[in-house]
Design a protein around this motif. Structure first.
Motif, short mmCIF file in Angstrom:
data_model
loop_
_atom_site.label_atom_id
_atom_site.label_comp_id
_atom_site.label_asym_id
_atom_site.label_seq_id
_atom_site.Cartn_x
_atom_site.Cartn_y
_atom_site.Cartn_z
N HIS A 83 0.83 -1.20 0.00
CA HIS A 83 0.00 0.00 0.00
C HIS A 83 0.87 1.26 0.00
CE1 HIS A 83 0.83 -0.77 4.23
NE2 HIS A 83 0.64 0.52 4.46
N ASP A 84 2.02 1.21 0.67
CA ASP A 84 2.93 2.36 0.65
C ASP A 84 3.55 2.57 -0.72
OD1 ASP A 84 2.53 3.22 3.21
OD2 ASP A 84 4.37 2.36 4.03
N VAL A 85 3.85 1.49 -1.41
CA VAL A 85 4.42 1.59 -2.76
C VAL A 85 3.39 2.22 -3.70
CG1 VAL A 85 5.36 0.31 -4.71
CG2 VAL A 85 5.96 -0.36 -2.38
N GLU A 86 2.13 1.81 -3.58
CA GLU A 86 1.07 2.39 -4.40
C GLU A 86 0.86 3.86 -4.08
OE1 GLU A 86 -2.57 0.16 -4.29
OE2 GLU A 86 -1.48 -1.73 -4.35
N ARG A 87 0.85 4.21 -2.80
CA ARG A 87 0.69 5.62 -2.40
C ARG A 87 1.82 6.48 -2.94
NH1 ARG A 87 0.55 6.14 3.78
NH2 ARG A 87 2.10 7.58 3.04
N LEU A 88 3.05 5.97 -2.87
CA LEU A 88 4.21 6.70 -3.37
C LEU A 88 4.10 6.93 -4.87
CD1 LEU A 88 7.04 7.90 -2.87
CD2 LEU A 88 7.95 5.59 -3.23
N GLY A 89 3.72 5.90 -5.60
CA GLY A 89 3.56 6.03 -7.05
C GLY A 89 2.49 7.04 -7.43
N LYS A 90 1.35 6.98 -6.76
CA LYS A 90 0.27 7.93 -7.05
C LYS A 90 0.69 9.36 -6.72
CE LYS A 90 -3.52 4.70 -6.40
NZ LYS A 90 -4.66 4.32 -5.56
N LEU A 91 1.39 9.53 -5.61
CA LEU A 91 1.86 10.85 -5.22
C LEU A 91 2.78 11.45 -6.28
CD1 LEU A 91 2.43 13.12 -3.07
CD2 LEU A 91 4.30 11.64 -2.30
N LEU A 92 3.73 10.67 -6.75
CA LEU A 92 4.69 11.17 -7.72
C LEU A 92 4.07 11.40 -9.09
CD1 LEU A 92 7.76 9.02 -6.68
CD2 LEU A 92 7.43 11.47 -6.30
N HIS A 93 3.12 10.55 -9.48
CA HIS A 93 2.46 10.72 -10.78
C HIS A 93 1.63 11.99 -10.84
CE1 HIS A 93 3.46 7.19 -13.10
NE2 HIS A 93 3.26 6.43 -12.03
N ARG A 94 1.11 12.45 -9.71
CA ARG A 94 0.26 13.65 -9.69
C ARG A 94 1.04 14.95 -9.72
NH1 ARG A 94 -3.45 11.32 -5.16
NH2 ARG A 94 -1.58 11.86 -4.01
N MET A 95 2.35 14.88 -9.54
CA MET A 95 3.14 16.11 -9.46
C MET A 95 3.31 16.76 -10.83
SD MET A 95 6.04 15.30 -6.67
CE MET A 95 6.51 17.01 -6.71
N ILE A 96 3.32 18.08 -10.81
CA ILE A 96 3.55 18.85 -12.03
C ILE A 96 5.02 18.70 -12.42
CG2 ILE A 96 3.58 21.20 -12.98
CD1 ILE A 96 1.29 21.84 -11.08
N ASP A 97 5.29 18.64 -13.70
CA ASP A 97 6.63 18.52 -14.29
C ASP A 97 7.26 17.15 -14.11
OD1 ASP A 97 6.61 21.16 -15.23
OD2 ASP A 97 7.36 21.91 -13.33
N VAL A 98 6.52 16.16 -13.63
CA VAL A 98 7.01 14.79 -13.58
C VAL A 98 6.44 14.08 -14.80
CG1 VAL A 98 6.85 12.59 -12.35
CG2 VAL A 98 7.28 14.69 -11.09
N TYR A 99 7.34 13.53 -15.62
CA TYR A 99 6.93 12.90 -16.86
C TYR A 99 6.67 11.40 -16.71
CZ TYR A 99 8.85 17.22 -18.73
OH TYR A 99 9.14 18.53 -18.97
N ARG A 100 7.50 10.73 -15.94
CA ARG A 100 7.38 9.28 -15.82
C ARG A 100 7.94 8.83 -14.47
NH1 ARG A 100 6.74 4.83 -19.11
NH2 ARG A 100 8.01 3.04 -18.60
N VAL A 101 7.32 7.79 -13.89
CA VAL A 101 7.77 7.20 -12.62
C VAL A 101 7.89 5.70 -12.83
CG1 VAL A 101 7.23 6.87 -10.18
CG2 VAL A 101 6.60 9.00 -11.30
N GLU A 102 9.04 5.16 -12.45
CA GLU A 102 9.27 3.71 -12.57
C GLU A 102 9.76 3.16 -11.25
OE1 GLU A 102 12.29 3.30 -15.52
OE2 GLU A 102 10.89 3.49 -17.18
N GLN A 103 9.25 2.01 -10.88
CA GLN A 103 9.82 1.28 -9.74
C GLN A 103 10.90 0.39 -10.31
OE1 GLN A 103 7.08 -0.86 -7.22
NE2 GLN A 103 8.66 -2.34 -6.73
N THR A 104 12.15 0.67 -9.95
CA THR A 104 13.26 -0.05 -10.58
C THR A 104 13.79 -1.20 -9.75
OG1 THR A 104 14.77 1.62 -9.72
CG2 THR A 104 14.00 1.91 -11.96
N TYR A 105 13.56 -1.19 -8.43
CA TYR A 105 14.12 -2.22 -7.57
C TYR A 105 13.32 -2.28 -6.28
CZ TYR A 105 17.65 -4.96 -5.09
OH TYR A 105 18.29 -5.93 -4.39
N ARG A 106 13.19 -3.49 -5.74
CA ARG A 106 12.50 -3.63 -4.46
C ARG A 106 13.11 -4.78 -3.67
NH1 ARG A 106 6.10 -3.94 -3.23
NH2 ARG A 106 6.34 -4.10 -0.97
N VAL A 107 13.35 -4.52 -2.40
CA VAL A 107 13.90 -5.53 -1.49
C VAL A 107 12.87 -5.81 -0.42
CG1 VAL A 107 15.73 -6.08 0.14
CG2 VAL A 107 16.24 -4.75 -1.88
#
Length: 107
Positions: A83-107
Motif C-alpha cells: 500500500h505504501d508503494v502504491e501511495r508513493l507512485g500515485k503521489l509522484l504521478h500527480r506532481m507537475i513537471d514529472v513525466y514518468r515514474v518507474e519502480q526499478t528495484y524492491r527488497v
C-alpha cells in the motif's frame, strides 16, 4: 516479504526498501518539490540522487515527445508494504513537471 540481511537494522519497522526512478523537468526546484512531497507524506527517504546531466531521454519509453531537458531522480524509500508503494507512485504521478515514474528495484 523479508529484506535481505544487512540492508536494514533489526529494530527498524519497515517491510522493505524500494527504488523509484522519476523522470522530470530538469530543474532543481522540481527536485526539491519531489523531496518535499515525499517527506511530507511521512515516507522515510534513505537516499536521493538527482542526475541533471544531459542524458538521451529519447531512449526512455514515453519520453520521446518531450522537447526540453529531462533529469533523472532516483529515490530509495523505506516502505511498510504494498500500500505504501502504491501511495508513493500515485503521489509522484500527480506532481507537475514529472513525466514518468518507474519502480526499478524492491527488497
Amino acid at each position: 516479504m523479508r529484506p535481505q540481511p544487512g540492508l536494514l537494522e533489526p529494530d527498524e519497522q519497515v517491510g522493505g526498501i524500494v527504488v523509484v526512478t522519476v523522470y522530470a523537468r530538469a530543474d532543481l526546484s522540481v527536485c526539491s518539490r519531489i523531496l518535499q512531497a515525499v517527506t511530507a507524506r511521512r515516507f522515510a527517504v534513505e537516499r536521493l540522487v538527482a542526475d541533471l546531466s544531459s542524458f538521451d531521454h529519447n531512449q526512455v519509453r514515453g519520453l520521446d515527445r518531450v522537447r526540453e531537458r529531462v533529469m533523472c531522480v532516483s529515490l530509495v524509500v523505506s516502505v511498510n508494504g504494498d500500500h505504501d508503494v502504491e501511495r508513493l507512485g500515485k503521489l509522484l504521478h500527480r506532481m507537475i513537471d514529472v513525466y514518468r515514474v518507474e519502480q526499478t528495484y524492491r527488497v
